[in-house]
Design an enzyme around this catalytic site. Sequence first.
Site, mmCIF file in Angstrom:
data_model
loop_
_atom_site.group_PDB
_atom_site.id
_atom_site.type_symbol
_atom_site.label_atom_id
_atom_site.label_comp_id
_atom_site.label_asym_id
_atom_site.label_seq_id
_atom_site.Cartn_x
_atom_site.Cartn_y
_atom_site.Cartn_z
ATOM 1 C CG ASP A 9 -1.658 1.237 1.472
ATOM 2 O OD1 ASP A 9 -2.351 1.677 0.534
ATOM 3 O OD2 ASP A 9 -1.559 1.806 2.574
ATOM 4 C CB ILE A 10 0.814 4.486 -1.561
ATOM 5 C CG1 ILE A 10 1.230 3.762 -2.852
ATOM 6 C CG2 ILE A 10 1.526 5.850 -1.472
ATOM 7 C CD1 ILE A 10 0.921 4.527 -4.129
ATOM 8 C CG ASP A 11 -1.560 7.582 0.687
ATOM 9 O OD1 ASP A 11 -0.801 8.562 0.624
ATOM 10 O OD2 ASP A 11 -2.250 7.185 -0.279
ATOM 11 N N GLY A 44 -5.321 2.608 -3.264
ATOM 12 C CA GLY A 44 -6.580 3.211 -3.676
ATOM 13 C C GLY A 44 -6.367 4.371 -4.628
ATOM 14 C CE LYS A 185 -5.398 -0.758 -1.422
ATOM 15 N NZ LYS A 185 -4.413 -0.293 -0.414
ATOM 16 C CG ASP A 208 -2.104 2.200 6.446
ATOM 17 O OD1 ASP A 208 -2.490 3.252 6.970
ATOM 18 O OD2 ASP A 208 -2.050 2.046 5.216
ATOM 19 C CG ASN A 211 -7.903 1.226 1.270
ATOM 20 O OD1 ASN A 211 -7.219 1.257 2.292
ATOM 21 N ND2 ASN A 211 -7.512 1.821 0.167
#
Length: 258
Positions: A9-11, A44, A185, A208, A211
Amino acid sequence: MEQKVIFFDIDGTLLNHEKELPASTKESVFKLKEMGHIVAIATGRAPFMFAGLREELGIDSYVSFNGQYVVLNGEVVYRNSLDKASLLKLTETAMENEHPVVYMDHEDMKANVPEHPHIDESIGTMKLDVHPTHDPDYHVGRELYQTLLFCEEKEEQKYVEQFKDFDFVRWHPVSTDILPKGGSKAIGIEKIVSKLGFAKEQVYAFGDGLNDVEMLTEVHNSIAMGNGVEEAKSAARIVTQSVEDDGIYHGLKKAGLL
């Protein structure tokens, strides 16, 4: 070592809360690639929102829009767009309620209003180089993979009840994601894993947020960040330290990848 594929994931996972990439995370990603593993992103975000990050890390495989637009080695392998007729009706309802909408495809995002404080407030937290410009007809006849509806949580339920073709995933106090029903995802990851022909034991995922819960539940080797929501931690096999405390590095160590 047997080749693995690791999704990040990114954020709140790759990027800290200041939207910065920790040095230990960058080093860990390059170490995985040196070892011959495949590193991918599962986010997302729209593709144009993390093009710079992909370039910095040398990543060309990703699951974007929470699973609706999937790319493997630079080639699109899966698309799942929003129902056009339902989106038209939702737009009409949102306009009646004075709730702005931002439409997204893989290349751009456009707002149906010239400006609105809720758009500025929520999208501003992502610290992007891009901001939606005004195009009220962007959704007409176009393949869109995600839409943002700007309303408070207490106002969201009436949309959930009316628009059964969509899933609503809140990501900000004044904004919620609108996605095709049942998309996730986890489904996007499965599209890549299937193309690779990997066994479930070869697949890892870090996340985290809310989603990420389905992804962390479905992926065999799942790692939740220490800063993650409780639902993500409960779904994961491993809980690592927070993104601020070299969580990616420590998670990869716990998982036996480094």
